[in-house]
Scaffold this active site. Structure first.
Site, PDB file in Angstrom:
ATOM      1  N   ASP A 261      14.674  -9.646 -13.994  1.00  0.00           N
ATOM      2  CA  ASP A 261      13.251 -10.010 -13.944  1.00  0.00           C
ATOM      3  C   ASP A 261      13.122 -11.350 -13.226  1.00  0.00           C
ATOM      4  OD1 ASP A 261      14.228 -11.807 -15.865  1.00  0.00           O
ATOM      5  OD2 ASP A 261      13.566 -10.527 -17.496  1.00  0.00           O
TER       6      ASP A 261
ATOM      7  N   ASP B  72      11.375 -15.147 -13.219  1.00  0.00           N
ATOM      8  CA  ASP B  72      10.668 -16.182 -13.974  1.00  0.00           C
ATOM      9  C   ASP B  72      10.179 -17.236 -13.001  1.00  0.00           C
ATOM     10  OD1 ASP B  72      11.297 -15.019 -16.496  1.00  0.00           O
ATOM     11  OD2 ASP B  72      13.331 -15.798 -16.293  1.00  0.00           O
TER      12      ASP B  72
ATOM     13  N   ASP C   3      19.599 -24.249 -19.764  1.00  0.00           N
ATOM     14  CA  ASP C   3      20.877 -24.201 -20.484  1.00  0.00           C
ATOM     15  C   ASP C   3      22.092 -24.468 -19.572  1.00  0.00           C
ATOM     16  OD1 ASP C   3      20.395 -21.712 -19.317  1.00  0.00           O
ATOM     17  OD2 ASP C   3      20.634 -20.550 -21.160  1.00  0.00           O
TER      18      ASP C   3
HETATM   19  P1  ATP Z   1      18.693 -12.624 -17.636  1.00  0.00           P
HETATM   20  O1  ATP Z   1      17.192 -12.508 -17.526  1.00  0.00           O
HETATM   21  O2  ATP Z   1      19.456 -12.051 -16.526  1.00  0.00           O
HETATM   22  O3  ATP Z   1      19.189 -12.222 -18.984  1.00  0.00           O
HETATM   23  P2  ATP Z   1      18.108 -15.436 -17.440  1.00  0.00           P
HETATM   24  O4  ATP Z   1      18.984 -16.596 -17.045  1.00  0.00           O
HETATM   25  O5  ATP Z   1      16.912 -15.175 -16.606  1.00  0.00           O
HETATM   26  O6  ATP Z   1      19.047 -14.185 -17.557  1.00  0.00           O
HETATM   27  P3  ATP Z   1      16.245 -15.666 -19.586  1.00  0.00           P
HETATM   28  O7  ATP Z   1      16.472 -15.509 -21.058  1.00  0.00           O
HETATM   29  O8  ATP Z   1      15.369 -14.712 -18.882  1.00  0.00           O
HETATM   30  O9  ATP Z   1      17.682 -15.702 -18.932  1.00  0.00           O
HETATM   31  O10 ATP Z   1      15.712 -17.146 -19.389  1.00  0.00           O
HETATM   32  C1  ATP Z   1      15.242 -17.639 -18.142  1.00  0.00           C
HETATM   33  C2  ATP Z   1      15.701 -19.072 -17.948  1.00  0.00           C
HETATM   34  O11 ATP Z   1      15.156 -19.901 -18.965  1.00  0.00           O
HETATM   35  C3  ATP Z   1      17.204 -19.281 -18.039  1.00  0.00           C
HETATM   36  O12 ATP Z   1      17.834 -19.023 -16.814  1.00  0.00           O
HETATM   37  C4  ATP Z   1      17.298 -20.720 -18.430  1.00  0.00           C
HETATM   38  O13 ATP Z   1      17.104 -21.572 -17.328  1.00  0.00           O
HETATM   39  C5  ATP Z   1      16.106 -20.886 -19.356  1.00  0.00           C
HETATM   40  N1  ATP Z   1      16.453 -20.618 -20.762  1.00  0.00           N
HETATM   41  C6  ATP Z   1      16.324 -19.463 -21.443  1.00  0.00           C
HETATM   42  N2  ATP Z   1      16.749 -19.579 -22.713  1.00  0.00           N
HETATM   43  C7  ATP Z   1      17.150 -20.854 -22.843  1.00  0.00           C
HETATM   44  C8  ATP Z   1      17.680 -21.611 -23.931  1.00  0.00           C
HETATM   45  N3  ATP Z   1      17.893 -21.049 -25.127  1.00  0.00           N
HETATM   46  N4  ATP Z   1      17.973 -22.915 -23.701  1.00  0.00           N
HETATM   47  C9  ATP Z   1      17.748 -23.488 -22.492  1.00  0.00           C
HETATM   48  N5  ATP Z   1      17.273 -22.830 -21.449  1.00  0.00           N
HETATM   49  C10 ATP Z   1      16.956 -21.529 -21.605  1.00  0.00           C
HETATM   50 MG    MG Z   2      15.352 -13.721 -16.880  1.00  0.00          MG
END
Ligand code: ATP
Ligand code: MG
Length: 439
Positions: A57, A59, A135
């Site tokens: 997805d 963001d 993170d």
């Molecule tokens: P995917 O969607 O492929 O699982 P993602 O990295 O996009 O991986 P998401 O959970 O969609 O993960 O979160 C989007 C972004 O928000 C992350 O890449 C990170 O930068 C931030 N993020 C999400 N959760 C946390 C957290 N618990 N602590 C700090 N930053 C976070």
């Molecule tokens: Mg994501």
């Protein structure tokens, strides 16, 4: 003089192309930009594009407040209390838009509890502030729609290249703020095939127990992401390697350690997860009830062995053992009730596959959950349960036989009907294989 390299990687020095960004995410970025706001793609979308993978997805991060975002998009909904976010809805696709936030202990309005857990984080800040609350370095890269550059303030590009997951800031503080970051570390290591930086891995042994304080609904979501997004086997190995399984799925971890045959129990779960990974790769639907039925099966078998001396029939034993397994897990992971019912049904139908003749055969075959239970039987057979292999062979022949042949077998048993009937001969040309059916 500042000799640090520029954080701006111009459009011709990276591989992100707008072709690979969803039309809806681009619309959101352009609209924000035209309204005079900063607008960047961030997180997994940027990371995966840079790795040449297809993002799950997209963001968006912006300096517009959630209310300003809502004013720009009719199809927008504001969500979340801990983190206020805007969701812009396009049919099934949701583009998540988050306002830049500040991080750090000295920021007023940012609250933590006595363990250091972050309770509120609604203080808006600059893009540079926003970077620091992410993170991992590889999740803190921004794709700026203003000039199509990538912004890297934390060495994320180098870590992407080296295949390293590195938590930003002081790891212990960051895990205390949000212990789920430990599970995210395991998940991204599994998904990307990256290794954890030693400083990122080191505090886990001591801090993993903080996962006990995480709301069970959030752990359920994490569990599904760990095991249902195409890298389930790798997630299991990473969770075991980091000794996190003990905190995420305590009864499963215990069953793997204390069962009489650890190899068989592990093999069973690995086989289930490998099937699931294959289905994700093929774009087939998944069943969460089936996932939990498989993860907890070694626990159920163990409980059933303990109860066995009470001399009850298999069906009752499995029912009690299943209830107990779900009860124990429930304190940690909130499995929704309707999934628990389906999970239970899959288990409770297993002893009925020992039946090879009479009306019971037809009633089992006509059960609305036959397919899921049968696939579970195939899984048990595939992972080497001897009786299951025999039953699976019989039922596979039955499933593939013609309706007339099936009727012959499921007619009421006559004299001497206790003997097992031979299965009808199989029709040729059908493939065999374990499936994880959709709910
Ligand atoms: P995917 O969607 O492929 O699982 P993602 O990295 O996009 O991986 P998401 O959970 O969609 O993960 O979160 C989007 C972004 O928000 C992350 O890449 C990170 O930068 C931030 N993020 C999400 N959760 C946390 C957290 N618990 N602590 C700090 N930053 C976070
Ligand atoms: Mg994501």
């Amino acid at each position: 003089m500042d000799s640090s390299p520029s954080p701006i990687i111009p459009r011709d020095a990276h591989c992100i192309s707008r072709k690979n960004i969803s039309k809806n995410a681009l619309n959101v970025l352009y609209r924000l930009h035209e309204a005079g706001f900063r607008a960047c793609l961030v997180g997994g979308g940027v990371r995966d594009l840079l790795l040449g993978r297809e993002p799950k997805d997209f963001d968006v991060a912006t300096d517009a407040t959630p209310e300003q975002v809502r004013r720009l998009f009719r199809n927008c909904r504001l969500i979340g209390r801990r983190f206020r976010l805007a969701h812009v809805l396009f049919g099934k696709e949701i583009v998540e838009v988050a306002t830049f936030r500040a991080a750090g202990d000295d920021v007023p309005g940012r609250a933590t509890d006595e363990q250091g857990r972050l309770l509120r984080d609604n203080v808006y800040g600059t893009l540079e502030d926003d970077v620091q609350r992410r993170d991992f370095t590889v999740n803190a890269l921004y794709y700026d729609i203003a000039d199509f550059s990538v912004l890297d303030y934390v060495g994320g590009m180098q870590d992407l290249q080296d295949g390293v997951l590195r938590l930003l800031g002081d790891p212990e503080t960051r895990y205390r703020e949000d212990p789920v970051r430990m599970l995210r570390a395991a998940r991204f290591a599994a998904k990307l095939g990256f290794r954890l930086h030693p400083d990122t891995e080191r505090p886990m042994g001591e801090l993993a127990e903080l996962l006990e304080g995480i709301p069970p609904a959030r752990l359920f979501d994490e569990c599904v992401k760990l095991f249902h997004t195409g890298h389930g086997v790798a997630s299991l190995h990473e969770l075991r390697r980091l000794d996190l399984l003990r905190w995420l799925l305590p009864p499963v971890d215990a069953a793997l350690q204390y069962t009489r045959d650890e190899g068989a129990a592990l093999h069973f779960i690995e086989t289930a997860l490998a099937n699931t990974d294959r289905r994700v790769a093929e774009g087939l639907p998944l069943s969460t009830a089936f996932l939990f039925a498989a993860l907890l099966w070694p626990v159920v078998v163990l409980h059933a062995q303990v109860l066995a001396h009470e001399g009850q029939p298999d069906a009752i034993l499995l029912q009690q053992a299943g209830d107990e397994a779900l009860r124990v897990l429930q304190s940690r992971i909130a499995i929704p009730r309707h999934l628990q019912l389906l999970t239970r049904e899959i288990w409770e139908m297993q002893p009925r596959f020992a039946l090879h003749q009479g009306r019971g055969v037809a009633s089992l075959y006509g059960h609305p959950r036959f397919r899921a239970a049968y696939d579970f039987l195939l899984l048990r057979a595939q992972s080497g349960e001897p009786q299951a292999a025999e039953d699976a062979a019989w039922w596979t022949a039955f499933v593939e036989a013609s309706p007339e042949q099936q009727q012959g077998v499921s007619a009421p048993a006559g004299e001497g009907g206790r003997k097992r009937r031979r299965a009808p001969r199989r029709r040729k040309g059908k493939g065999e294989g374990v499936a994880t059916p959709a709910e």
